[in-house]
Enzyme design. Structure first.
Site, PDB file in Angstrom:
ATOM      1  N   LYS A 158     -11.047  -6.578  -5.911  1.00  0.00           N
ATOM      2  CA  LYS A 158     -11.995  -5.459  -5.952  1.00  0.00           C
ATOM      3  C   LYS A 158     -11.293  -4.166  -6.353  1.00  0.00           C
ATOM      4  O   LYS A 158     -11.935  -3.202  -6.721  1.00  0.00           O
ATOM      5  CB  LYS A 158     -12.760  -5.316  -4.635  1.00  0.00           C
ATOM      6  CG  LYS A 158     -11.928  -5.074  -3.400  1.00  0.00           C
ATOM      7  CD  LYS A 158     -12.842  -4.971  -2.171  1.00  0.00           C
ATOM      8  CE  LYS A 158     -12.024  -4.916  -0.897  1.00  0.00           C
ATOM      9  NZ  LYS A 158     -12.813  -4.774   0.309  1.00  0.00           N
ATOM     10  N   LYS A 208      -5.620 -13.414  -9.154  1.00  0.00           N
ATOM     11  CA  LYS A 208      -6.835 -13.472  -8.347  1.00  0.00           C
ATOM     12  C   LYS A 208      -7.772 -12.305  -8.711  1.00  0.00           C
ATOM     13  O   LYS A 208      -7.299 -11.208  -8.994  1.00  0.00           O
ATOM     14  CB  LYS A 208      -6.411 -13.367  -6.880  1.00  0.00           C
ATOM     15  CG  LYS A 208      -7.457 -13.826  -5.914  1.00  0.00           C
ATOM     16  CD  LYS A 208      -6.921 -13.807  -4.502  1.00  0.00           C
ATOM     17  CE  LYS A 208      -8.071 -13.509  -3.571  1.00  0.00           C
ATOM     18  NZ  LYS A 208      -7.693 -13.215  -2.225  1.00  0.00           N
ATOM     19  N   LYS A 232       0.826  -1.209   0.000  1.00  0.00           N
ATOM     20  CA  LYS A 232       0.000   0.000   0.000  1.00  0.00           C
ATOM     21  C   LYS A 232       0.861   1.261   0.000  1.00  0.00           C
ATOM     22  O   LYS A 232       0.443   2.290  -0.529  1.00  0.00           O
ATOM     23  CB  LYS A 232      -0.962  -0.005   1.201  1.00  0.00           C
ATOM     24  CG  LYS A 232      -2.099  -0.988   1.021  1.00  0.00           C
ATOM     25  CD  LYS A 232      -3.234  -0.719   1.980  1.00  0.00           C
ATOM     26  CE  LYS A 232      -4.365  -1.712   1.784  1.00  0.00           C
ATOM     27  NZ  LYS A 232      -5.393  -1.603   2.808  1.00  0.00           N
TER      28      LYS A 232
END
Ligand code: TRP
Length: 330
Positions: free
Chosen positions: A198, A195, A113
């Site tokens: 979102k 994967k 992040k």
């Protein structure tokens, strides 16, 4: 014997995908029958990256409605919004004093992040795992159903609990991860070796739980396959395998049964069938979520009751922690 406690939470940032549904929320539902469950909307975690305030508020309510629409039963389970229970932030402060900067800097999610939000590497982002540990430890949790990506955070939570217990005496129950064995990993429709996420930049790579039927059908039509045109589950056919996997989890059949039902068919048929299956499965959830969002007062009152319930448990833990570390009781 005392019933075991289960704790889990989802951040209200971004819409959930069918991967989140299959991998998390859906698996929590059966736990409600045999455990004391706390499920939260982790809004305090969301603000570690920039959020639009009005949108965050809406997403918080909408995620709570989604939990209910998926089958979280407020009679059995404590469903609440994290920021409605101030003990989370209060315990976090205490745990911060036994958490080391070095161990937080090493967290994979923090590193990821920090790279993704290089202009906003704030203290909260680094503190994320301590807040998550506080969530879990406040309720003397036994089991935490989480996906593979959260196991490192759960390890830190266990370390902090053990460290605190060693330093101040037995205070926290040390939780265990309840890793959900994924029957099938749900992958991106456009890069089927990755994967489904979102936060994928391309919305066509993921099916969101809020996508209407025509969007779902269109996204599956565009899903990446291959040129071999036979419908089998095989490593060298990630796109087709992903479609078969999605079909099988939503139908509740095996992969072999899914393969069999498409024998002799072309990719077009497969894509339409998978799209229809997913749209049919999501329709009742979407309808119920919308109905609940139309009853805002009712939803808010449920969340208020949930927070009151949660506080009762959380307060006990916090009082004992503050006492142990030597804070004077007012
Ligand atoms: N970090 C979790 C996620 O992004 C959400 C979360 C917050 C959580 N607090 C938690 C999960 C406590 C389990 C337990 O998925």
């Amino acid at each position: 014997m005392e019933e075991k406690t289960v704790y889990s939470a989802v951040q209200p940032s971004g819409d959930l995908t069918i991967g989140n549904y299959i991998g998390s929320i859906r698996n929590w539902l059966p736990l409600q029958e045999s455990y004391t469950c706390y499920f939260a909307v982790a809004d305090l975690h969301s603000i570690t990256v920039r959020q639009d305030p009005a949108l965050l508020r809406e997403r918080t309510l909408s995620l709570a409605a989604l939990y209910l629409a998926c089958g979280v039963d407020p009679e059995k389970t404590t469903l609440y919004v994290q920021s409605h229970v101030p003990e989370h932030a209060q315990l976090c402060w205490a745990l911060n004093t036994i958490a080391y900067v070095g161990e937080m800097e090493r967290m994979t999610q923090f590193k990821d992040k920090s790279q993704k939000h290089a202009d906003n590497i704030n203290m909260g982002l680094m503190d994320y795992p301590v807040l998550m540990a506080s969530d879990i430890l406040l309720y003397q949790t036994d089991l935490v159903p989480v996906g593979q990506d959260q196991t490192q955070h759960l390890e830190i939570c266990r370390d902090l609990a053990i460290r605190f217990n060693n330093r101040y005496g037995e205070t926290f129950r040390v939780p265990k991860a309840h890793i959900i064995k994924e029957r099938a990993k749900i992958c991106s429709l456009l890069e089927p070796t990755k994967k489904m996420s979102k936060s994928d930049e391309n919305p066509n790579a993921s099916i969101f739980l809020t996508d209407p039927r025509d969007v779902i059908l269109k996204k599956f039509k565009r899903a990446v396959t291959d040129s071999d045109n036979t419908i089998r589950y095989a490593e060298e056919k990630p796109g087709v395998s992903n479609l078969l996997a999605i079909y099988s989890v939503f139908r509740g059949c095996t992969i072999a049964e899914a393969e069999k039902s498409f024998e002799g068919c072309g990719y077009g048929t497969l894509k339409t069938a998978v799209g229809e299956t997913v749209a049919d499965a999501l329709e009742p959830i979407q309808r119920e979520q919308q109905r609940l969002l139309g009853e805002r007062e009712y939803l808010l009152s449920l969340l208020k009751k949930g927070a009151e319930n949660a506080r009762e448990r959380a307060e006990k833990t916090l009082i004992s922690v503050y006492e142990k570390i030597g804070l004077l009781r007012g």
